[in-house]
Design a protein around this motif. Structure first.
Motif, short mmCIF file in Angstrom:
data_model
loop_
_atom_site.label_atom_id
_atom_site.label_comp_id
_atom_site.label_asym_id
_atom_site.label_seq_id
_atom_site.Cartn_x
_atom_site.Cartn_y
_atom_site.Cartn_z
N LEU A 264 33.75 44.61 49.61
CA LEU A 264 32.83 43.52 49.96
C LEU A 264 33.56 42.18 49.90
CD1 LEU A 264 29.58 44.57 48.05
CD2 LEU A 264 29.85 44.37 50.54
N ARG A 265 34.41 42.01 48.92
CA ARG A 265 35.16 40.76 48.80
C ARG A 265 36.08 40.56 49.99
NH1 ARG A 265 36.50 37.13 44.75
NH2 ARG A 265 38.59 36.23 44.92
N LYS A 266 36.69 41.63 50.47
CA LYS A 266 37.59 41.54 51.62
C LYS A 266 36.83 41.18 52.90
CE LYS A 266 40.94 44.96 49.95
NZ LYS A 266 41.97 43.98 49.57
N GLU A 267 35.60 41.63 52.99
CA GLU A 267 34.83 41.48 54.24
C GLU A 267 33.93 40.26 54.25
OE1 GLU A 267 32.73 45.16 54.39
OE2 GLU A 267 34.50 46.34 55.00
N ASN A 268 33.74 39.63 53.11
CA ASN A 268 32.75 38.54 53.01
C ASN A 268 33.34 37.33 52.30
OD1 ASN A 268 29.98 39.94 53.88
ND2 ASN A 268 31.13 41.40 52.61
N PRO A 269 33.80 36.35 53.05
CA PRO A 269 34.40 35.15 52.43
C PRO A 269 33.48 34.43 51.45
CG PRO A 269 34.82 35.20 54.80
CD PRO A 269 33.85 36.30 54.52
N VAL A 270 32.17 34.65 51.55
CA VAL A 270 31.25 34.00 50.62
C VAL A 270 31.56 34.40 49.18
CG1 VAL A 270 29.44 35.79 50.76
CG2 VAL A 270 28.82 33.43 50.20
N GLY B 28 36.37 32.56 41.51
CA GLY B 28 37.68 32.77 40.95
C GLY B 28 38.25 34.12 41.33
N MET B 29 39.45 34.39 40.87
CA MET B 29 40.17 35.62 41.20
C MET B 29 39.85 36.72 40.20
SD MET B 29 44.31 36.10 41.45
CE MET B 29 44.42 34.74 42.59
N PRO B 30 39.35 37.89 40.66
CA PRO B 30 39.03 38.97 39.73
C PRO B 30 40.27 39.72 39.26
CG PRO B 30 37.87 39.20 41.85
CD PRO B 30 38.97 38.21 42.04
N TYR B 31 40.30 40.04 37.98
CA TYR B 31 41.33 40.87 37.38
C TYR B 31 40.71 42.15 36.86
CZ TYR B 31 44.87 37.24 37.66
OH TYR B 31 45.78 36.32 38.12
N ILE B 32 41.35 43.28 37.15
CA ILE B 32 40.92 44.58 36.65
C ILE B 32 41.99 45.07 35.70
CG2 ILE B 32 40.35 46.97 37.25
CD1 ILE B 32 39.68 45.89 40.10
N VAL C 250 42.83 47.18 45.61
CA VAL C 250 43.39 45.94 45.06
C VAL C 250 44.57 45.46 45.90
CG1 VAL C 250 42.63 46.51 42.74
CG2 VAL C 250 44.95 47.11 43.45
N ASP C 251 44.92 44.20 45.70
CA ASP C 251 45.97 43.55 46.49
C ASP C 251 47.24 43.30 45.70
OD1 ASP C 251 44.12 42.76 48.87
OD2 ASP C 251 43.09 42.01 47.09
N TRP D 262 46.39 34.52 48.14
CA TRP D 262 46.21 34.83 46.72
C TRP D 262 44.81 34.49 46.23
CZ3 TRP D 262 45.25 30.29 44.21
CH2 TRP D 262 45.83 29.13 44.73
N LYS D 263 44.13 33.55 46.84
CA LYS D 263 42.75 33.27 46.45
C LYS D 263 41.84 34.45 46.80
CE LYS D 263 43.08 28.25 46.86
NZ LYS D 263 42.75 27.05 47.66
N GLU D 264 42.22 35.19 47.83
CA GLU D 264 41.40 36.30 48.29
C GLU D 264 41.80 37.62 47.64
OE1 GLU D 264 41.90 36.00 52.53
OE2 GLU D 264 41.27 33.89 52.52
N ALA D 265 42.77 37.59 46.75
CA ALA D 265 43.32 38.81 46.16
C ALA D 265 42.51 39.28 44.95
CB ALA D 265 44.77 38.58 45.74
N VAL D 266 42.57 40.59 44.72
CA VAL D 266 42.09 41.21 43.48
C VAL D 266 43.31 41.79 42.78
CG1 VAL D 266 40.64 43.01 42.48
CG2 VAL D 266 39.83 41.73 44.47
N VAL D 267 43.44 41.52 41.48
CA VAL D 267 44.63 41.90 40.72
C VAL D 267 44.31 43.07 39.79
CG1 VAL D 267 46.41 41.12 39.11
CG2 VAL D 267 45.45 39.51 40.79
N TYR D 268 45.22 44.05 39.77
CA TYR D 268 45.11 45.20 38.86
C TYR D 268 46.23 45.11 37.84
CZ TYR D 268 44.39 50.10 37.44
OH TYR D 268 44.12 51.25 36.74
#
Length: 545
Positions: free
Chosen positions: A456-462, A347-351, A45-46, A6-12
């Protein structure tokens, strides 16, 4: 810090009543969400967050619930919801529900029983108090939507408490029986397969002891973050949440950074993550210096114990490109810059639906065109006090919640392709220029830029776990910050202004070792020197250094 899905997720976020209508009644519906899942999935999105679709009289667009375990007729049926869940899971995404347990509808059977007599077994499911000696309300508190948090009920000659509308009585979390009812309802949805909850107004569930008069009733922060809230949330976690692998995010009004770890600390057993509102509620227009300061304070508070959320708009807040950007000559560039901000800060992005195509706020000509109960109540009360109606109307326009609630703009057909009927709220007239069909046909659209940010977020843990350093303190237009993880260093460069700004590469950065990751102007190649350059209005770039 632990790494979790969930830290790596993007929410729609889907405000379904304004998303896609399949039966022509003018309201979006769950079948409409199912129809558009491939579109949502294509964004990358996840998690899908679904605004309340429970049975409701709909006085506050579903946030006044009369039955927690059935589906509102406007939205569909339980069978359609179950199909939606299956189809979301089939596409590798997760679905979180809106958990509204600070209050119910006044039509909920619990409340109907509670108000029926002083000795009803469910009397203490809600908050009842005797009038003062003169018959007035128990205290001077103001609610979010009304002049008072108290409404007199002649059935039992007591007042009941409501943080929001008269039709939304607050639940009494001091009642163990009430809490168990809530936990049972949560298990109902989680056992069906829901993947978590966005918890509406959850910082309000504990009330100030003794209900004393407020020194300044207009500052309603006394409604939130009171002693007892952490005990309730921990009990909720122990009784329900810890038994499921789910995402929980708390809507926490009036909290400060030092409160954050108490709600989301990994050793606390309460929530996974939080929404704070120092930006959305307390920064009416863009203020770069204040925004940077807010980001730094929250990052420092949560970096070792907790998790933040990043958002600039949702169903309660004006669309970000209108409120915090430029929705006119630089709409596309500004929408991309704000997206860069949300997806690259810690933080976790929300769209919020439509954000990914740069949808804007709206200005209707009359108060009669607005549905927002908070706006309409404020207008009613101010006009009743003798203020000029047009002046009141103008003052309420910028932050009306309906700015973000107009129907999703799918194409140039009638009603933007949202409905074949009469939409429940007017469509933004600019749908002929701003719509999904246009965005998908334009390789330089806001949509494809968002798609790249998410990939990019999925591919780059930074982008997820990287440390954050603000390199531009004191600059009112440029926002320059670094994200760094395991030797990987990214530099984010943003010119949040309608004019050009001079940029000088911060000391210690070697221009020769830069690699352009993403830019919101199509003609940026990465070959340009950034030792000393001029950034165009609302220009955004990300470099790997």
């Amino acid at each position: 810090m632990k790494r979790t899905w969930w830290k790596e997720a993007v929410v729609y976020q889907i405000y379904w009543r304004s998303f896609n209508d399949t039966n022509g009644d003018g309201y979006g519906d769950l079948q409409g969400v199912i129809e558009k899942l491939d579109y949502i999935k294509s964004l990358g999105v996840d998690v899908v967050w679904l605004n309340p679709c429970y049975e409701s009289p709909d006085r506050d667009n579903g946030y006044d619930i009369s039955n927690y375990t059935s589906i509102m007729e406007k939205a569909g049926t339980m069978q359609i919801w179950e199909t939606l869940l299956t189809e979301v899971h089939n596409r590798g995404m997760k679905l979180i529900m809106d958990l509204v347990v600070n209050h119910t509808s006044n039509q909920h059977p619990w409340f109907l029983e509670s108000r029926s007599s002083l000795d009803n077994p469910k009397r203490d499911y809600y908050i009842w108090r005797d009038p003062k000696a003169d018959g007035s309300a128990p205290n001077n508190w103001r609610s979010y939507f009304e002049p008072s948090t108290w409404t007199y009920d002649e059935t039992t000659n007591q007042y009941y408490f409501h943080s929001f509308a008269v039709e939304q009585p607050d639940l009494n979390w001091e009642s163990p029986a009430l809490r168990e009812e809530v936990y049972s309802m949560m298990r109902f949805w989680l056992d069906k397969g829901a993947d978590g909850f966005r918890m509406d107004a959850v910082a309000l569930i504990a009330k100030p002891e003794g209900y004393p008069d407020a020194e300044n009733p207009a500052d309603i922060s006394y409604l939130s973050n009171n002693p007892g809230v952490h005990e309730y949330l921990h009990e909720m976690h122990e009784n329900v949440l810890k038994h499921y692998d789910v995402l929980t995010v708390g809507e926490l009004g009036f909290i400060k950074p030092e409160d954050g770890p108490l709600y989301t600390g990994e050793d606390r057993g309460e929530l996974n993550t939080l929404f704070h509102f120092e930006v959305a509620d307390e920064m009416p227009t863009w203020d770069m210096l204040r925004f940077k300061e807010i980001q730094t304070r929250w990052y420092e508070a949560l970096k070792d114990s907790g998790w933040n959320s990043q958002f600039l708009n949702n169903h309660d807040h004006t669309r970000q490109v209108t409120r915090f950007g430029n929705d006119r000559e630089f709409r596309v560039e500004s929408a991309k810059l704000l997206g860069t901000l949300v997806h690259t800060l810690p933080g976790m992005p929300y769209i919020y639906q439509g954000e990914e195509i740069g949808m804007t706020g709206v200005r209707f000509p009359s108060i009669d065109d607005y549905d927002d109960i908070a706006m309409r109540n404020k207008y009613r009360d101010a006009v009743a006090e003798g203020r000029d109606p047009q002046e009141v109307f103008e003052s309420l326009l910028p932050l009306s919640r309906d700015n973000s609630r107009t129907p999703m703009q799918w194409n140039t057909s009638e009603n933007a392709g949202f409905t074949t009927g009469q939409p429940w709220i007017k469509v933004n007239p600019n749908f002929t220029q701003i719509n999904v069909e246009q965005a998908l046909a334009d390789p330089n659209s806001v949509f494809y830029y968002y798609q790249k940010l998410i990939q990019l977020r999925k591919e780059n843990p930074v982008m997820v776990y990287g440390d954050y350093f603000d390199l531009s303190e004191g600059d009112a237009h440029l926002y320059i910050y670094k994200r760094e993880l395991d030797g990987v260093r990214w530099l984010v460069i943003l010119n949040h202004a309608d004019h050009e700004s001079e940029f000088i590469l911060p000391a210690g950065y070697n221009d020769a070792n830069k690699q352009l990751v993403l830019a919101n102007y199509a003609d940026v190649t990465g070959d340009e020197s950034i030792d000393h350059t001029t950034l165009r209005p609302h220009e955004a770039r990300i470099y790997r250094m």
